[in-house]
Design a protein around this motif. Structure first.
Motif, mmCIF file in Angstrom:
data_model
loop_
_atom_site.group_PDB
_atom_site.id
_atom_site.type_symbol
_atom_site.label_atom_id
_atom_site.label_comp_id
_atom_site.label_asym_id
_atom_site.label_seq_id
_atom_site.Cartn_x
_atom_site.Cartn_y
_atom_site.Cartn_z
ATOM 1 N N GLN A 1 -0.288 -7.751 -4.788
ATOM 2 C CA GLN A 1 -1.232 -6.645 -4.766
ATOM 3 C C GLN A 1 -0.508 -5.315 -4.610
ATOM 4 N N VAL A 2 -0.869 -4.384 -5.462
ATOM 5 C CA VAL A 2 -0.414 -3.000 -5.337
ATOM 6 C C VAL A 2 -1.649 -2.131 -5.168
ATOM 7 N N THR A 3 -1.671 -1.376 -4.079
ATOM 8 C CA THR A 3 -2.791 -0.489 -3.801
ATOM 9 C C THR A 3 -2.259 0.925 -3.620
ATOM 10 N N VAL A 4 -2.799 1.846 -4.413
ATOM 11 C CA VAL A 4 -2.385 3.243 -4.346
ATOM 12 C C VAL A 4 -3.560 4.056 -3.836
ATOM 13 N N ALA B 1 -6.830 -5.213 -12.639
ATOM 14 C CA ALA B 1 -7.635 -4.484 -11.671
ATOM 15 C C ALA B 1 -8.999 -5.165 -11.544
ATOM 16 N N PRO B 2 -9.693 -4.964 -10.436
ATOM 17 C CA PRO B 2 -11.009 -5.598 -10.253
ATOM 18 C C PRO B 2 -11.961 -5.266 -11.391
ATOM 19 N N GLY B 3 -12.571 -6.303 -11.951
ATOM 20 C CA GLY B 3 -13.534 -6.114 -13.023
ATOM 21 C C GLY B 3 -12.941 -5.817 -14.380
ATOM 22 N N LEU C 1 0.848 -1.192 0.000
ATOM 23 C CA LEU C 1 0.000 0.000 0.000
ATOM 24 C C LEU C 1 0.882 1.239 0.000
ATOM 25 N N VAL C 2 0.576 2.161 -0.895
ATOM 26 C CA VAL C 2 1.368 3.383 -1.000
ATOM 27 C C VAL C 2 0.440 4.538 -1.353
ATOM 28 N N PRO D 1 -3.739 6.288 -8.245
ATOM 29 C CA PRO D 1 -4.769 5.325 -7.798
ATOM 30 C C PRO D 1 -5.161 4.328 -8.884
ATOM 31 N N GLU D 2 -5.108 4.752 -10.128
ATOM 32 C CA GLU D 2 -5.470 3.841 -11.223
ATOM 33 C C GLU D 2 -4.425 2.758 -11.479
ATOM 34 N N ASP D 3 -3.300 2.828 -10.789
ATOM 35 C CA ASP D 3 -2.301 1.754 -10.865
ATOM 36 C C ASP D 3 -2.642 0.600 -9.926
ATOM 37 N N THR D 4 -3.658 0.789 -9.102
ATOM 38 C CA THR D 4 -4.074 -0.259 -8.180
ATOM 39 C C THR D 4 -4.508 -1.502 -8.933
#
Length: 114
Positions: free
Chosen positions: A109-112, A39-41, A10-11, A86-89
């Motif tokens: 998992q990468v979460t921005v 990404a989800p979906g 998480l960053v 955030p769109e890199d999540t």
């Protein structure tokens, strides 16, 4: 070929992360390796690849922010991610192509956060 990815997390937006992937493949040095994300979906998409000769291909969305590199002696492929958005999540997967067969790591998992 087995691939083991690490380095996700998480960053905050604007931050950096470094992903690494270790390969067990004996032909790593001559194979194209890279990173994809999902990404989800959404469908899995190419992030960056690096060929045996060192040439690279990047998705337009990450050009100038991400850098892919490889260490053939250590059988490692690395993705340095900067100016994260955030769109890199997504879940990031390392990939190795050997004799037209795709091998995948387990995903990291990468979460921005914004």
């Amino acid at each position: 070929v087995q691939l083991q990815a690490s380095g996700g997390g998480l960053v905050q937006a604007g931050g950096s992360l470094r992903l690494s992937c270790a390969s067990s493949g004996v032909f790593f040095s001559i194979n194209t390796v890279g990173w994809y994300r999902q990404a989800p979906g959404k469908q899995r998409e190419l992030v960056a690849i690096i060929r045996s000769g060192g040439s690279t291909v990047y998705a337009d969305s990450v050009k100038g922010r991400f850098t892919i590199s490889r260490d053939n002696a250590k059988k490692l492929v690395t993705l340095q991610m900067s100016s994260l958005k955030p769109e890199d999540t997504a879940v990031y997967y390392c990939n190795e192509v050997q004799l037209e067969t795709n091998y995948w790591g387990q995903g990291t998992q990468v979460t921005v956060s914004s």
